[in-house]
Design a protein around this motif. Structure first.
Motif, PDB file in Angstrom:
ATOM      1  N   LYS A 132      15.310   5.086  -6.506  1.00 29.48           N
ATOM      2  CA  LYS A 132      13.935   4.937  -6.972  1.00 29.48           C
ATOM      3  C   LYS A 132      13.753   3.611  -7.708  1.00 29.48           C
ATOM      4  O   LYS A 132      12.749   2.912  -7.543  1.00 29.48           O
ATOM      5  N   GLY A 133      14.756   3.254  -8.513  1.00 36.39           N
ATOM      6  CA  GLY A 133      14.683   1.972  -9.203  1.00 36.39           C
ATOM      7  C   GLY A 133      14.750   0.798  -8.251  1.00 36.39           C
ATOM      8  O   GLY A 133      14.078  -0.221  -8.450  1.00 36.39           O
ATOM      9  N   ILE A 134      15.543   0.929  -7.177  1.00 37.65           N
ATOM     10  CA  ILE A 134      15.635  -0.149  -6.185  1.00 37.65           C
ATOM     11  C   ILE A 134      14.301  -0.330  -5.474  1.00 37.65           C
ATOM     12  O   ILE A 134      13.831  -1.465  -5.263  1.00 37.65           O
ATOM     13  N   ILE A 135      13.663   0.770  -5.103  1.00 36.91           N
ATOM     14  CA  ILE A 135      12.357   0.677  -4.418  1.00 36.91           C
ATOM     15  C   ILE A 135      11.315   0.055  -5.344  1.00 36.91           C
ATOM     16  O   ILE A 135      10.507  -0.786  -4.934  1.00 36.91           O
ATOM     17  N   HIS A 136      11.320   0.456  -6.610  1.00 38.57           N
ATOM     18  CA  HIS A 136      10.373  -0.114  -7.571  1.00 38.57           C
ATOM     19  C   HIS A 136      10.613  -1.613  -7.740  1.00 38.57           C
ATOM     20  O   HIS A 136       9.663  -2.414  -7.783  1.00 38.57           O
ATOM     21  N   GLU A 137      11.870  -2.017  -7.809  1.00 41.57           N
ATOM     22  CA  GLU A 137      12.182  -3.440  -7.951  1.00 41.57           C
ATOM     23  C   GLU A 137      11.774  -4.212  -6.701  1.00 41.57           C
ATOM     24  O   GLU A 137      11.301  -5.351  -6.789  1.00 41.57           O
ATOM     25  N   LEU A 138      11.947  -3.606  -5.534  1.00 46.39           N
ATOM     26  CA  LEU A 138      11.559  -4.261  -4.286  1.00 46.39           C
ATOM     27  C   LEU A 138      10.061  -4.539  -4.247  1.00 46.39           C
ATOM     28  O   LEU A 138       9.625  -5.625  -3.842  1.00 46.39           O
ATOM     29  N   PHE A 139       9.243  -3.595  -4.695  1.00 43.82           N
ATOM     30  CA  PHE A 139       7.792  -3.749  -4.620  1.00 43.82           C
ATOM     31  C   PHE A 139       7.248  -4.610  -5.751  1.00 43.82           C
ATOM     32  O   PHE A 139       6.236  -5.302  -5.558  1.00 43.82           O
ATOM     33  N   ASP A 181       0.828  -1.198   0.000  1.00 39.54           N
ATOM     34  CA  ASP A 181       0.000   0.000   0.000  1.00 39.54           C
ATOM     35  C   ASP A 181       0.869   1.257   0.000  1.00 39.54           C
ATOM     36  O   ASP A 181       2.096   1.198   0.062  1.00 39.54           O
ATOM     37  N   LEU A 182       0.203   2.391  -0.084  1.00 44.98           N
ATOM     38  CA  LEU A 182       0.925   3.662  -0.192  1.00 44.98           C
ATOM     39  C   LEU A 182       1.697   3.980   1.083  1.00 44.98           C
ATOM     40  O   LEU A 182       2.834   4.479   1.018  1.00 44.98           O
ATOM     41  N   ALA A 183       1.115   3.698   2.240  1.00 51.65           N
ATOM     42  CA  ALA A 183       1.803   3.973   3.496  1.00 51.65           C
ATOM     43  C   ALA A 183       3.090   3.153   3.615  1.00 51.65           C
ATOM     44  O   ALA A 183       4.133   3.663   4.058  1.00 51.65           O
ATOM     45  N   GLN A 228      10.486   4.396   1.414  1.00 58.33           N
ATOM     46  CA  GLN A 228      11.166   5.566   0.856  1.00 58.33           C
ATOM     47  C   GLN A 228      11.832   6.400   1.936  1.00 58.33           C
ATOM     48  O   GLN A 228      12.866   7.023   1.693  1.00 58.33           O
ATOM     49  N   ALA A 229      11.250   6.434   3.138  1.00 58.53           N
ATOM     50  CA  ALA A 229      11.880   7.160   4.230  1.00 58.53           C
ATOM     51  C   ALA A 229      13.177   6.488   4.669  1.00 58.53           C
ATOM     52  O   ALA A 229      14.140   7.166   5.045  1.00 58.53           O
ATOM     53  N   ALA A 230      13.217   5.140   4.611  1.00 60.61           N
ATOM     54  CA  ALA A 230      14.433   4.426   5.000  1.00 60.61           C
ATOM     55  C   ALA A 230      15.480   4.490   3.887  1.00 60.61           C
ATOM     56  O   ALA A 230      16.637   4.848   4.128  1.00 60.61           O
ATOM     57  N   ILE A 231      15.064   4.154   2.677  1.00 66.55           N
ATOM     58  CA  ILE A 231      15.972   4.218   1.518  1.00 66.55           C
ATOM     59  C   ILE A 231      15.679   5.525   0.803  1.00 66.55           C
ATOM     60  O   ILE A 231      14.636   5.676   0.164  1.00 66.55           O
ATOM     61  N   SER A 232      16.576   6.454   0.901  1.00 65.28           N
ATOM     62  CA  SER A 232      16.337   7.784   0.333  1.00 65.28           C
ATOM     63  C   SER A 232      16.073   7.668  -1.161  1.00 65.28           C
ATOM     64  O   SER A 232      16.867   7.088  -1.913  1.00 65.28           O
ATOM     65  N   ALA A 233      14.926   8.225  -1.614  1.00 63.34           N
ATOM     66  CA  ALA A 233      14.522   8.145  -3.022  1.00 63.34           C
ATOM     67  C   ALA A 233      14.904   9.404  -3.796  1.00 63.34           C
ATOM     68  O   ALA A 233      14.246   9.765  -4.763  1.00 63.34           O
ATOM     69  N   ARG A 234      15.974  10.080  -3.374  1.00 60.57           N
ATOM     70  CA  ARG A 234      16.368  11.305  -4.068  1.00 60.57           C
ATOM     71  C   ARG A 234      17.080  11.018  -5.377  1.00 60.57           C
ATOM     72  O   ARG A 234      17.069  11.837  -6.287  1.00 60.57           O
ATOM     73  N   THR A 235      17.727   9.878  -5.480  1.00 60.02           N
ATOM     74  CA  THR A 235      18.451   9.533  -6.698  1.00 60.02           C
ATOM     75  C   THR A 235      17.644   8.546  -7.527  1.00 60.02           C
ATOM     76  O   THR A 235      16.780   7.823  -7.016  1.00 60.02           O
ATOM     77  N   ALA A 236      17.941   8.509  -8.827  1.00 53.44           N
ATOM     78  CA  ALA A 236      17.233   7.591  -9.715  1.00 53.44           C
ATOM     79  C   ALA A 236      17.548   6.143  -9.383  1.00 53.44           C
ATOM     80  O   ALA A 236      16.696   5.258  -9.531  1.00 53.44           O
ATOM     81  N   THR A 237      18.768   5.890  -8.890  1.00 52.26           N
ATOM     82  CA  THR A 237      19.137   4.512  -8.534  1.00 52.26           C
ATOM     83  C   THR A 237      18.281   3.992  -7.400  1.00 52.26           C
ATOM     84  O   THR A 237      17.747   2.876  -7.456  1.00 52.26           O
TER      85      THR A 237
END
Length: 206
Positions: A78-85, A59-61, A67-76
């Motif tokens: 963001k890609g890691i978070i997307h791959e995780l989900f 879910d969104l929460a 995202q708070a734990a893994i900083s999503a400021r860089t494109a790398t």
């Protein structure tokens, strides 16, 4: 400075320790396995598994927590978070826990620190269940194309024929019945019209 709850602190302070473990977790999700010291691997395991639990919720929460734990400021990142989900969490959906595995590989040259490999456990829960699921999926894929055309071909024909036969029969009866009635009524009317004329001719003859 308060003592950490589990083992010695890594780094100079609590914030530094959190950043270090979150960066190790991001590297683990990106490469699926990393080599580090045994101490860091043991401290990384609960952090990484907690983030995977958030990703399994989806879910969104939960995404914001990751995202708070893994900083999503860089494109790398963001890609890691997307791959995780999208990739890692679905593969671990049937596993209730134990998402990581730690394997000791000996001591490091130089400082003789004990080293270990921490990796994600992406295999199925049991090999037997995986084989059974593959067999069921193949059977469903083989049976689905054969059953669907038969249902689509037979379903429309039966109702159309019945309704056509039922609708035409009352119309034919309705059209034939008035014709018979008019044919039977016509001679009666003609006989009724002829009888007064015949009676008038008989009176004149008399």
């Amino acid at each position: 400075m308060p003592a950490p709850a589990k083992g010695p602190r890594l780094g100079g302070g609590p914030a530094h320790e959190r950043l270090m473990l979150n960066n190790l977790a991001a590297a683990l999700f990106e490469h699926k396995r990393i080599t580090t010291t045994v101490t860091k691997a043991k401290r990384l395991r609960p952090v990484a598994e907690r983030l995977i639990t958030f990703a399994k919720r989806g879910d969104l929460a939960s995404r914001r927590r990751v995202q708070a734990a893994i900083s999503a400021r860089t494109a790398t990142n963001k890609g890691i978070i997307h791959e995780l989900f999208t990739e890692i969490a679905p593969q671990l959906a049937e596993r209730d826990g134990g998402y990581t595995r730690i394997t000791k590989i000996g001591n490091r040259k130089g400082d003789n620190a004990p080293m270990a490999v921490i990796e994600l456990v992406l295999e199925p829960v049991s090999a037997k269940q995986a084989v059974v699921r593959e067999a069921e999926g193949a059977a469903q894929r083989a049976a689905a194309p054969k059953a669907e055309p038969a249902v689509q071909a037979e379903a429309p024909e039966a109702p159309v024929e019945e309704t056509a036969a039922e609708e035409t029969a009352p119309e034919a009866e309705a059209t034939e019945a008035p014709a018979e009635e008019t044919a039977a009524e016509a001679p009666a009317e003609a006989a009724a019209e002829e009888t007064p004329a015949d009676e008038a001719e008989g009176d004149d003859a008399k």
